[in-house]
Motif scaffolding. Structure first.
Motif, PDB file in Angstrom:
ATOM      1  N   LEU A 212      -8.574  14.924  -1.568  1.00 27.79           N
ATOM      2  CA  LEU A 212      -8.731  15.091  -0.125  1.00 27.79           C
ATOM      3  C   LEU A 212     -10.148  15.512   0.233  1.00 27.79           C
ATOM      4  O   LEU A 212     -10.704  15.089   1.244  1.00 27.79           O
ATOM      5  CB  LEU A 212      -7.760  16.168   0.388  1.00 27.79           C
ATOM      6  CG  LEU A 212      -6.320  15.765   0.717  1.00 27.79           C
ATOM      7  CD1 LEU A 212      -5.569  16.971   1.255  1.00 27.79           C
ATOM      8  CD2 LEU A 212      -6.283  14.637   1.728  1.00 27.79           C
ATOM      9  N   ALA A 213     -10.725  16.387  -0.595  1.00 24.69           N
ATOM     10  CA  ALA A 213     -12.067  16.913  -0.306  1.00 24.69           C
ATOM     11  C   ALA A 213     -13.112  15.803  -0.227  1.00 24.69           C
ATOM     12  O   ALA A 213     -14.108  15.924   0.487  1.00 24.69           O
ATOM     13  CB  ALA A 213     -12.461  17.933  -1.362  1.00 24.69           C
ATOM     14  N   ALA A 214     -12.877  14.710  -0.946  1.00 28.05           N
ATOM     15  CA  ALA A 214     -13.828  13.599  -0.910  1.00 28.05           C
ATOM     16  C   ALA A 214     -13.693  12.771   0.357  1.00 28.05           C
ATOM     17  O   ALA A 214     -14.588  12.002   0.703  1.00 28.05           O
ATOM     18  CB  ALA A 214     -13.613  12.700  -2.133  1.00 28.05           C
TER      19      ALA A 214
ATOM     20  N   ARG B 111      -7.476   7.275   5.083  1.00 29.50           N
ATOM     21  CA  ARG B 111      -7.616   6.457   3.874  1.00 29.50           C
ATOM     22  C   ARG B 111      -6.320   6.481   3.062  1.00 29.50           C
ATOM     23  O   ARG B 111      -5.367   7.177   3.408  1.00 29.50           O
ATOM     24  CB  ARG B 111      -8.766   6.980   3.012  1.00 29.50           C
ATOM     25  CG  ARG B 111     -10.103   7.079   3.747  1.00 29.50           C
ATOM     26  CD  ARG B 111     -11.183   7.599   2.805  1.00 29.50           C
ATOM     27  NE  ARG B 111     -12.444   7.842   3.479  1.00 29.50           N
ATOM     28  CZ  ARG B 111     -13.534   8.277   2.875  1.00 29.50           C
ATOM     29  NH1 ARG B 111     -13.535   8.517   1.571  1.00 29.50           N
ATOM     30  NH2 ARG B 111     -14.651   8.483   3.572  1.00 29.50           N
ATOM     31  N   LEU B 112      -6.318   5.722   1.969  1.00 32.59           N
ATOM     32  CA  LEU B 112      -5.193   5.707   1.035  1.00 32.59           C
ATOM     33  C   LEU B 112      -5.586   6.458  -0.233  1.00 32.59           C
ATOM     34  O   LEU B 112      -6.750   6.409  -0.650  1.00 32.59           O
ATOM     35  CB  LEU B 112      -4.796   4.273   0.693  1.00 32.59           C
ATOM     36  CG  LEU B 112      -4.332   3.420   1.885  1.00 32.59           C
ATOM     37  CD1 LEU B 112      -4.175   1.967   1.468  1.00 32.59           C
ATOM     38  CD2 LEU B 112      -3.030   3.959   2.452  1.00 32.59           C
ATOM     39  N   PRO B 113      -4.635   7.160  -0.865  1.00 29.98           N
ATOM     40  CA  PRO B 113      -4.995   8.027  -1.999  1.00 29.98           C
ATOM     41  C   PRO B 113      -5.549   7.291  -3.210  1.00 29.98           C
ATOM     42  O   PRO B 113      -6.267   7.881  -4.018  1.00 29.98           O
ATOM     43  CB  PRO B 113      -3.677   8.726  -2.336  1.00 29.98           C
ATOM     44  CG  PRO B 113      -2.620   7.871  -1.754  1.00 29.98           C
ATOM     45  CD  PRO B 113      -3.216   7.258  -0.525  1.00 29.98           C
ATOM     46  N   TYR B 114      -5.233   6.014  -3.364  1.00 28.37           N
ATOM     47  CA  TYR B 114      -5.756   5.236  -4.492  1.00 28.37           C
ATOM     48  C   TYR B 114      -6.604   4.058  -4.010  1.00 28.37           C
ATOM     49  O   TYR B 114      -6.928   3.170  -4.802  1.00 28.37           O
ATOM     50  CB  TYR B 114      -4.612   4.722  -5.364  1.00 28.37           C
ATOM     51  CG  TYR B 114      -3.798   5.819  -5.996  1.00 28.37           C
ATOM     52  CD1 TYR B 114      -4.317   6.612  -7.017  1.00 28.37           C
ATOM     53  CD2 TYR B 114      -2.498   6.081  -5.556  1.00 28.37           C
ATOM     54  CE1 TYR B 114      -3.569   7.629  -7.591  1.00 28.37           C
ATOM     55  CE2 TYR B 114      -1.742   7.094  -6.134  1.00 28.37           C
ATOM     56  CZ  TYR B 114      -2.288   7.865  -7.136  1.00 28.37           C
ATOM     57  OH  TYR B 114      -1.542   8.877  -7.699  1.00 28.37           O
TER      58      TYR B 114
ATOM     59  N   TYR C  12      -1.163  11.588   3.395  1.00 26.46           N
ATOM     60  CA  TYR C  12      -2.574  11.509   2.998  1.00 26.46           C
ATOM     61  C   TYR C  12      -3.365  10.691   4.020  1.00 26.46           C
ATOM     62  O   TYR C  12      -4.457  11.081   4.454  1.00 26.46           O
ATOM     63  CB  TYR C  12      -2.667  10.885   1.609  1.00 26.46           C
ATOM     64  CG  TYR C  12      -4.060  10.846   1.014  1.00 26.46           C
ATOM     65  CD1 TYR C  12      -4.446  11.767   0.051  1.00 26.46           C
ATOM     66  CD2 TYR C  12      -4.977   9.868   1.398  1.00 26.46           C
ATOM     67  CE1 TYR C  12      -5.718  11.721  -0.515  1.00 26.46           C
ATOM     68  CE2 TYR C  12      -6.234   9.814   0.843  1.00 26.46           C
ATOM     69  CZ  TYR C  12      -6.614  10.743  -0.112  1.00 26.46           C
ATOM     70  OH  TYR C  12      -7.868  10.697  -0.662  1.00 26.46           O
ATOM     71  N   GLN C  13      -2.797   9.560   4.428  1.00 23.26           N
ATOM     72  CA  GLN C  13      -3.494   8.694   5.368  1.00 23.26           C
ATOM     73  C   GLN C  13      -3.624   9.355   6.738  1.00 23.26           C
ATOM     74  O   GLN C  13      -4.644   9.193   7.420  1.00 23.26           O
ATOM     75  CB  GLN C  13      -2.760   7.362   5.503  1.00 23.26           C
ATOM     76  CG  GLN C  13      -3.510   6.340   6.335  1.00 23.26           C
ATOM     77  CD  GLN C  13      -2.756   5.028   6.438  1.00 23.26           C
ATOM     78  OE1 GLN C  13      -1.551   4.962   6.218  1.00 23.26           O
ATOM     79  NE2 GLN C  13      -3.468   3.962   6.770  1.00 23.26           N
TER      80      GLN C  13
ATOM     81  N   GLN D   1       0.813  -1.219   0.000  1.00 18.61           N
ATOM     82  CA  GLN D   1       0.000   0.000   0.000  1.00 18.61           C
ATOM     83  C   GLN D   1       0.847   1.270   0.000  1.00 18.61           C
ATOM     84  O   GLN D   1       0.396   2.326  -0.442  1.00 18.61           O
ATOM     85  CB  GLN D   1      -0.928   0.032   1.228  1.00 18.61           C
ATOM     86  CG  GLN D   1      -2.015  -1.022   1.207  1.00 18.61           C
ATOM     87  CD  GLN D   1      -1.587  -2.260   1.951  1.00 18.61           C
ATOM     88  OE1 GLN D   1      -0.417  -2.629   1.924  1.00 18.61           O
ATOM     89  NE2 GLN D   1      -2.546  -2.893   2.622  1.00 18.61           N
ATOM     90  N   TYR D   2       2.072   1.175   0.494  1.00 16.58           N
ATOM     91  CA  TYR D   2       2.953   2.343   0.587  1.00 16.58           C
ATOM     92  C   TYR D   2       4.100   2.279  -0.419  1.00 16.58           C
ATOM     93  O   TYR D   2       4.989   3.125  -0.405  1.00 16.58           O
ATOM     94  CB  TYR D   2       3.520   2.450   2.009  1.00 16.58           C
ATOM     95  CG  TYR D   2       2.447   2.479   3.062  1.00 16.58           C
ATOM     96  CD1 TYR D   2       1.808   3.656   3.410  1.00 16.58           C
ATOM     97  CD2 TYR D   2       2.054   1.302   3.705  1.00 16.58           C
ATOM     98  CE1 TYR D   2       0.803   3.676   4.360  1.00 16.58           C
ATOM     99  CE2 TYR D   2       1.047   1.305   4.664  1.00 16.58           C
ATOM    100  CZ  TYR D   2       0.424   2.496   4.985  1.00 16.58           C
ATOM    101  OH  TYR D   2      -0.560   2.516   5.929  1.00 16.58           O
ATOM    102  N   THR D   3       4.083   1.276  -1.273  1.00 19.87           N
ATOM    103  CA  THR D   3       5.174   1.071  -2.226  1.00 19.87           C
ATOM    104  C   THR D   3       4.844   1.733  -3.556  1.00 19.87           C
ATOM    105  O   THR D   3       3.739   1.584  -4.086  1.00 19.87           O
ATOM    106  CB  THR D   3       5.412  -0.435  -2.445  1.00 19.87           C
ATOM    107  OG1 THR D   3       5.733  -1.035  -1.180  1.00 19.87           O
ATOM    108  CG2 THR D   3       6.553  -0.671  -3.420  1.00 19.87           C
ATOM    109  N   ALA D   4       5.808   2.448  -4.114  1.00 14.55           N
ATOM    110  CA  ALA D   4       5.616   3.152  -5.378  1.00 14.55           C
ATOM    111  C   ALA D   4       5.364   2.162  -6.514  1.00 14.55           C
ATOM    112  O   ALA D   4       5.917   1.058  -6.521  1.00 14.55           O
ATOM    113  CB  ALA D   4       6.840   4.002  -5.694  1.00 14.55           C
ATOM    114  N   PRO D   5       4.522   2.543  -7.489  1.00 18.40           N
ATOM    115  CA  PRO D   5       4.187   1.627  -8.583  1.00 18.40           C
ATOM    116  C   PRO D   5       5.407   1.101  -9.342  1.00 18.40           C
ATOM    117  O   PRO D   5       5.415  -0.066  -9.758  1.00 18.40           O
ATOM    118  CB  PRO D   5       3.288   2.481  -9.490  1.00 18.40           C
ATOM    119  CG  PRO D   5       2.666   3.478  -8.563  1.00 18.40           C
ATOM    120  CD  PRO D   5       3.715   3.787  -7.547  1.00 18.40           C
TER     121      PRO D   5
END
Length: 579
Positions: A498-500, A474-477, A468-469, A442-446
């Motif tokens: 973030l607004a969501a 939550r997680l951004p993706y 973000y978390q 979850q924290y690893t770059a693509p």
């Protein structure tokens, strides 16, 4: 016969006819335990004359070698330890040249950067290890002359023109000459830079050593004086090391070896182990068990980590575990967990780190489900300082996640767990280095999920996800990021604003986070300082901010203009209806 290696040293260096001394030299003969395990080290470097910063390169090469070599894991052989330290230093020097090219090297010529020769002699037990890059020389006295133990890496074009064919910092990768020779009591080794050995005959060097054998520093000064009087126009450096006694052969070789040490056993606190009073278990996982312990010799409270039984049959995993102490000692940041000095030989494979009382960032987030933005900024900025210390050493943490960040009672943050750290120079030259995902996906770059090597931008992605978390829980993706095992899948990731997830946060913070966690590393921040700056200051250049920049900068003026526009519209409509 004495049971330990005994050495005598003499050294001297002068700038000669040059304005500055671009040579650098040093030696370290540790206490008996470390001497048996790692030996005594002597190193010499000669910065290239065409570079205004080569004196920095030569000093860095020697100082880094003498400090980092003795901090390498006990499991590494002399060759592995020294070669990896030299390779890591080479990567750092080359990176510094790239970073500062606009200052020192406007035309991109490689002879204007952080470039230096480097040669090191390690005397351990009954063996001399020679490591060599460039045209400094290591020789051994044989009767009335010198036996060359290194080969000059110099390409000769003509009688007047030549250049270094190999040097530290000249390229991303360096080829290091290494070989060994058997030593005996009475052997004398001599290290010189070219300003000396090109102007003093070998017989004259040996004669000075014989004449001043009771004062090797004076012998080194006299050899330098001869080189200067013979017309040398270069810097002048000489090191002399004499082997006064060698150890009792096999006994010392066996007691000094750490290659065959067994993994540390699982412990049942309270108990004692290798001089430590083990108090309680701090953490246990499929990779390792961590215990709170007190060093019976120093009284320090430490965290003692032993490999789990699952790791015993995994040589690569054991290597990663043993790397952690070396990484900790190399970093030297208040926001990165450190390791205490090693004071004695170990009977098993395990690591010892400083103990910090605190909670993980994961626990902190559970305790603070909706923190203030300023509090998040403060924590993120500290993590960024710690990550910058990694990146300046040409390291990438690769496993930054909430469980690998500690927050103490004072709110000070420290990055922990360095078993996945990627070190430039080692990763490229060691086929055993594992580039597969080491951390939580979850924290690893693509790009890391896709199998590409981690870069500083990979750590920036992880920090962006954590920030973000912290703000949203939550997680951004969402769960999509865990399946981004290819570039095509990464391009399809959908960032959740973030607004969501949480209302009331500034749009410019959302824009900064969006850039930090961009699926394409080329679209992320290049440096951490830019990310933490944009978390505090609106950056109009970021996508999505131009429409709301005025609202963020001056909301009163924004609403005044909206009211004025609406009033004008009303007047216009009233005027039309009156016609």
């Amino acid at each position: 016969m004495p049971s330990s290696l005994t050495l005598s040293l003499g050294q001297h260096s002068e700038r000669g006819r040059k304005e500055t001394n671009q040579d650098f030299h040093g030696a370290l003969v540790p206490g008996r335990a470390a001497l048996a395990l790692r030996g005594g080290a002597i190193a010499i470097a000669d910065g290239i004359g065409s570079s205004p910063v080569s004196h920095v390169a030569s000093e860095t090469a020697v100082r880094s070698f003498l400090s980092d070599y003795y901090d390498t894991p006990d499991t590494w052989s002399v060759k592995t330890a020294a070669s990896r330290v030299i390779a890591a230093t080479n990567s750092w020097l080359h990176a510094e040249t790239r970073r500062n090219r606009h200052l020192h090297d406007p035309e991109g010529a490689r002879d204007r950067g952080y470039v230096t020769t480097f040669s090191a002699l390690i005397l351990r037990s009954r063996t001399a290890h020679i490591f060599h890059v460039g045209d400094a020389r290591i020789s051994r006295v044989v009767r009335r002359s010198l036996e060359a133990l290194t080969e000059d890496h110099r390409v000769v074009l003509s009688a007047e023109e030549s250049y270094l064919g190999r040097a530290l910092g000249a390229a991303a990768h360096v080829e290091i000459d290494h070989h060994t020779v058997v030593i005996e009591g009475g052997d004398v080794f001599v290290l010189t830079t070219d300003g000396v050995h090109e102007h003093v005959r070998p017989e004259a060097i040996v004669a000075e050593i014989a004449q001043h054998g009771d004062d090797l520093d004076r012998a080194a000064r006299e050899i330098v004086r001869r080189a200067y009087e013979n017309g040398s126009g270069d810097n002048l450096t000489v090191q002399i090391v004499r082997v006064d006694a060698v150890p009792d052969g096999e006994l010392d070789e066996m007691s000094g070896r750490a290659d065959d040490l067994p993994p540390g056993p699982l412990l049942d606190p309270p108990t004692t182990f290798d001089g430590y009073r083990v108090l309680r278990t701090l953490h246990a996982s499929h990779r390792s068990h961590v215990y709170l312990a007190v060093d019976g010799e120093t009284g320090l409270t430490v965290a003692l980590k032993v490999p789990s039984t699952d790791l015993h049959a995994d040589p690569a995993g054991l290597q990663r575990l043993m790397m952690e102490e070396w990484v900790a000692r190399r970093i030297g940041s208040p926001h990165v967990l450190s390791a205490p000095p090693r004071t004695r030989r170990r009977s098993h494979l395990y690591t010892v780190m400083d103990y910090v009382e605190g909670r993980t960032l994961a626990q902190w987030m559970r305790d603070n489900p909706k923190p203030e933005l300023e509090e998040v900024r403060r924590l993120v900025e500290q993590v960024a300082v710690g990550l910058r210390a990694f990146h300046r050493r040409e390291m990438v943490h690769r496993d930054l996640r909430p469980h690998n960040v500690l927050v103490d009672a004072a709110g000070t943050v420290r990055i922990i767990d360095f078993g996945s750290t990627r070190i430039a120079g080692l990763a490229e030259d060691d086929p055993t280095v594992d580039e597969t995902v080491q951390g939580t996906v979850q924290y690893t770059a693509p790009e890391c999920l896709a199998g590409r090597p981690a870069t500083p931008q990979s750590d920036i992605f992880s920090l962006g996800v954590i920030a973000y978390q912290m703000l949203t829980g939550r997680l951004p993706y969402g769960a999509e990021a865990t399946r981004a095992f290819s570039a095509a899948r990464a391009q399809r990731l959908h960032y959740v604003s973030l607004a969501a997830a949480r209302t009331g946060l500034p749009a410019y913070v959302d824009a900064a986070l969006r850039k930090a966690v961009h699926p394409n590393p080329a679209q992320r921040y290049e440096v951490l300082s830019a990310f933490v700056h944009d978390l505090r200051h609106p950056n109009p250049s970021l996508p999505g901010l131009r429409r709301t920049a005025l609202l963020e900068r001056d909301p009163v003026l924004f609403w005044k203009l909206v009211s004025l526009t609406l009033a004008a519209a009303v007047v216009y409509l009233l005027a039309r209806s009156a016609l």
